[in-house]
Enzyme design. Structure first.
Site, mmCIF file in Angstrom:
data_model
loop_
_atom_site.group_PDB
_atom_site.id
_atom_site.type_symbol
_atom_site.label_atom_id
_atom_site.label_comp_id
_atom_site.label_asym_id
_atom_site.label_seq_id
_atom_site.Cartn_x
_atom_site.Cartn_y
_atom_site.Cartn_z
ATOM 1 C CD GLU A 170 55.871 44.892 43.328
ATOM 2 O OE1 GLU A 170 55.426 45.926 43.837
ATOM 3 O OE2 GLU A 170 55.186 43.869 43.212
ATOM 4 C CG ASP A 299 41.301 40.835 40.083
ATOM 5 O OD1 ASP A 299 41.093 42.020 40.353
ATOM 6 O OD2 ASP A 299 42.405 40.286 40.220
HETATM 7 C C1 LIG Z 1 51.345 38.557 41.909
HETATM 8 C C2 LIG Z 1 50.263 39.557 42.133
HETATM 9 C C3 LIG Z 1 50.586 40.794 42.698
HETATM 10 C C4 LIG Z 1 49.599 41.736 42.924
HETATM 11 N N1 LIG Z 1 49.954 42.934 43.489
HETATM 12 C C5 LIG Z 1 48.988 43.836 43.811
HETATM 13 C C6 LIG Z 1 49.320 45.034 44.488
HETATM 14 O O1 LIG Z 1 50.486 45.293 44.767
HETATM 15 N N2 LIG Z 1 48.301 45.889 44.831
HETATM 16 C C7 LIG Z 1 46.996 45.593 44.529
HETATM 17 O O2 LIG Z 1 46.114 46.362 44.895
HETATM 18 N N3 LIG Z 1 46.657 44.486 43.859
HETATM 19 C C8 LIG Z 1 47.620 43.587 43.500
HETATM 20 N N4 LIG Z 1 47.290 42.435 42.820
HETATM 21 C C9 LIG Z 1 45.905 42.242 42.393
HETATM 22 C C10 LIG Z 1 45.022 41.804 43.541
HETATM 23 O O3 LIG Z 1 45.624 40.735 44.240
HETATM 24 C C11 LIG Z 1 43.680 41.393 42.959
HETATM 25 O O4 LIG Z 1 43.116 42.510 42.316
HETATM 26 C C12 LIG Z 1 42.731 40.931 44.061
HETATM 27 O O5 LIG Z 1 43.235 39.768 44.668
HETATM 28 C C13 LIG Z 1 41.348 40.663 43.490
HETATM 29 O O6 LIG Z 1 40.515 40.197 44.503
HETATM 30 P P1 LIG Z 1 39.359 39.160 44.172
HETATM 31 O O7 LIG Z 1 38.616 38.962 45.452
HETATM 32 O O8 LIG Z 1 38.608 39.613 42.987
HETATM 33 O O9 LIG Z 1 40.108 37.832 43.717
HETATM 34 P P2 LIG Z 1 41.184 36.957 44.464
HETATM 35 O O10 LIG Z 1 41.807 37.703 45.596
HETATM 36 O O11 LIG Z 1 42.063 36.429 43.410
HETATM 37 O O12 LIG Z 1 40.336 35.776 45.107
HETATM 38 C C14 LIG Z 1 39.652 34.854 44.321
HETATM 39 C C15 LIG Z 1 39.378 33.652 45.187
HETATM 40 O O13 LIG Z 1 38.482 32.807 44.491
HETATM 41 C C16 LIG Z 1 38.891 31.462 44.626
HETATM 42 N N5 LIG Z 1 38.351 30.747 43.473
HETATM 43 C C17 LIG Z 1 38.616 30.959 42.175
HETATM 44 N N6 LIG Z 1 37.917 30.140 41.402
HETATM 45 C C18 LIG Z 1 37.182 29.363 42.222
HETATM 46 C C19 LIG Z 1 36.248 28.320 42.017
HETATM 47 N N7 LIG Z 1 35.907 27.898 40.799
HETATM 48 N N8 LIG Z 1 35.675 27.735 43.103
HETATM 49 C C20 LIG Z 1 36.012 28.148 44.358
HETATM 50 N N9 LIG Z 1 36.874 29.129 44.604
HETATM 51 C C21 LIG Z 1 37.449 29.740 43.553
HETATM 52 C C22 LIG Z 1 40.412 31.546 44.651
HETATM 53 O O14 LIG Z 1 40.977 30.403 45.260
HETATM 54 C C23 LIG Z 1 40.632 32.813 45.442
HETATM 55 O O15 LIG Z 1 40.765 32.575 46.834
HETATM 56 C C24 LIG Z 1 48.262 41.459 42.578
HETATM 57 C C25 LIG Z 1 47.932 40.227 42.020
HETATM 58 C C26 LIG Z 1 48.922 39.286 41.808
HETATM 59 C C27 LIG Z 1 48.564 37.949 41.201
#
Ligand SMILES: Cc1cc2nc3c(=O)[nH]c(=O)nc-3n(C[C@H](O)[C@H](O)[C@H](O)COP(=O)(O)OP(=O)(O)OC[C@H]3O[C@@H](n4cnc5c(N)ncnc54)[C@H](O)[C@@H]3O)c2cc1C
Length: 421
Positions: A170, A299
């Site tokens: 992208e 993740d």
């Molecule tokens: C550039 C990019 C593009 C992507 N494109 C896609 C896509 O097109 N389609 C798709 O399905 N997925 C996509 N993904 C993947 C998707 O964004 C992730 O799988 C998803 O965000 C995972 O959700 P999560 O809740 O596990 O973590 P996240 O959404 O990453 O949230 C984790 C949260 O935890 C917080 N955090 C972390 N460590 C700490 C700490 N020690 N103390 C307090 N807070 C903390 C962070 O600030 C964050 O807000 C993409 C990811 C990236 C980086």
């Protein structure tokens, strides 16, 4: 209200879905995030490439729960968990007790043991990363415009992207469009159409998670946009002067890292086993091994599907896990039987190439071209939060589609590397 206290660390896709799923469950919730906003990461590359502004893809978490008095939002960074004392500690020194803990702290990019490459090859994970990349891309054209040495000018006009997953593809597509279609009329000393965009992938093909025919289509579409695609050779060095691919040095003043994933420290905090990427290996109900009151989702969790394949690190997987854990907590609170083990449902894989091509892999149904792009666009608009964001993002896309002009092209913050002007 019940005194049962659920502490959720991480206001990403998994954490928010969990808190949403606990609405009306009669629990007290504390949601902690080190950032004050929820970020829609799938569109982060559009901020990095001057299509969208930061506020169009991020929302203050506190605001999202303004109408839920049982939810307390804290801005803070968790740096430890004491499962025996059932408490989490924050970098600020604060300690919070929990009855149930949910770790949804996500992942970041990994440099395969070469963290020293990060300053010259930033990854894309946060709004700061996106604005850093945007600044470097825009500054490279500005520096090239005033550079008299042709070799250095060419290095400024060479953009290297490491990793050809969806993010790398992208980024490469949009940077190529920016250089070849948006900018040419605005510069006097350089021809931005001569810009090189090099997409480097160690594996055999771009978008390896997609079917081979879609991957081949994506490569052809990238090449049509002028992107040079190098597959089958890993990057062996990144410096301020360029990138080395295998034995070949490519002078390139802008490198973007879009490869590798490293989970948050959740497993380390809990003292439980992790996989190679640092993801906590969880039980079938997404609890940490031996810790029934601690869930790990999204993740930062390693979950295996019935077919033996890992659940992918994508937003729908994190959301499904958040929704599932909300059900488990509800069942526990109300004394009902526990739900069946977590089962992941794959809705499909999507990726875009530039502003008018995309690929979609629904398993049996595979789509490519502009139809796929429209489905991709509608899906992303649907998943944004709030009418304002949906409207402004749709409007921006329509404007770019019709005019070719990118509106978010502001260089902000000082560049602290060699290019400091
Ligand atoms: C550039 C990019 C593009 C992507 N494109 C896609 C896509 O097109 N389609 C798709 O399905 N997925 C996509 N993904 C993947 C998707 O964004 C992730 O799988 C998803 O965000 C995972 O959700 P999560 O809740 O596990 O973590 P996240 O959404 O990453 O949230 C984790 C949260 O935890 C917080 N955090 C972390 N460590 C700490 C700490 N020690 N103390 C307090 N807070 C903390 C962070 O600030 C964050 O807000 C993409 C990811 C990236 C980086």
């Amino acid at each position: 209200m019940s005194e049962h206290h659920v502490v959720v660390v991480g206001g990403g896709f998994g954490g928010l879905q969990l808190v949403n799923g606990l609405k009306g469950a009669g629990v007290r919730i504390t949601l902690i995030d080190r950032r004050n906003h929820h970020l829609f990461q799938p569109l982060l590359y559009q901020v990095a490439t001057t299509i969208l502004s930061t506020s169009e893809i991020a929302w203050p978490i506190r605001h999202l729960y303004a109408d839920r008095p049982e939810v307390t939002v804290l801005l803070g960074e968790v740096n430890g968990v004491d499962p025996q004392a059932k408490s989490v500690s924050l970098r600020s020194g604060m300690v919070l007790n929990y009855d149930t803990l949910v770790l949804a702290t996500g992942a970041t990019h990994a440099y395969f043991g070469h963290d020293e490459w990060e300053p010259v090859a930033p990854g894309l994970k946060t709004l700061e990363d996106a604005t850093t990349i945007r600044r470097r891309v825009l500054l490279a054209f500005e520096r090239a415009e005033v550079e008299s040495d042709p070799a250095v000018r060419d290095a400024y006009l060479t953009f290297s992207i490491v990793g050809a997953g969806p993010t790398g593809v992208e980024l490469a597509g949009i940077i190529a469009e920016l250089a070849h279609f948006t900018l040419p009329k605005e510069f006097r000393n350089i021809d931005t159409r001569k810009t090189r965009v090099v997409l480097i992938e160690a594996g055999a093909r771009v978008l390896p998670a997609f079917a081979e025919e879609l991957s081949a289509y994506a490569r052809a579409a990238l090449e049509k946009l002028g992107v040079e695609v190098l597959t089958g050779t890993p990057v062996t060095q990144c410096t301020v002067d360029g990138v080395t691919v295998g034995e070949t040095f490519i002078p390139s003043r802008t490198i973007v890292w879009a490869a590798g994933v490293q989970a948050s420290h959740a497993a380390r905090w809990l003292g439980v086993p992790a996989d190679r990427a640092g993801r906590t290996i969880v039980e079938k109900d997404l609890t940490a091994p031996g810790l029934p009151d601690v869930f790990v989702i999204g993740d930062t969790a390693s979950v295996t599907q019935e077919n033996g394949k890992p659940v992918p690190g994508i937003a729908p997987a994190a959301k499904q896990q958040g929704a599932y854990v909300a059900k488990v907590i509800r069942a526990r609170i109300s004394g009902k039987p526990a739900p069946a083990p977590f089962k992941y449902f794959h809705q499909g894989s999507l990726a875009t190439i530039g502003k008018s091509a995309a690929i979609i892999d629904f398993g049996r149904i595979k789509l490519k071209g502009w139809i796929a792009w429209w489905i991709w666009g509608l899906a992303h608009i649907y998943f944004l939060i709030g009418t304002r964001s949906r409207f402004t993002v749709a409007w921006n896309w329509l404007w770019i589609y019709l005019s070719g002009q990118h509106s978010a092209r502001l260089i902000t913050q000082r560049e602290t590397m060699r290019d400091d002007g």
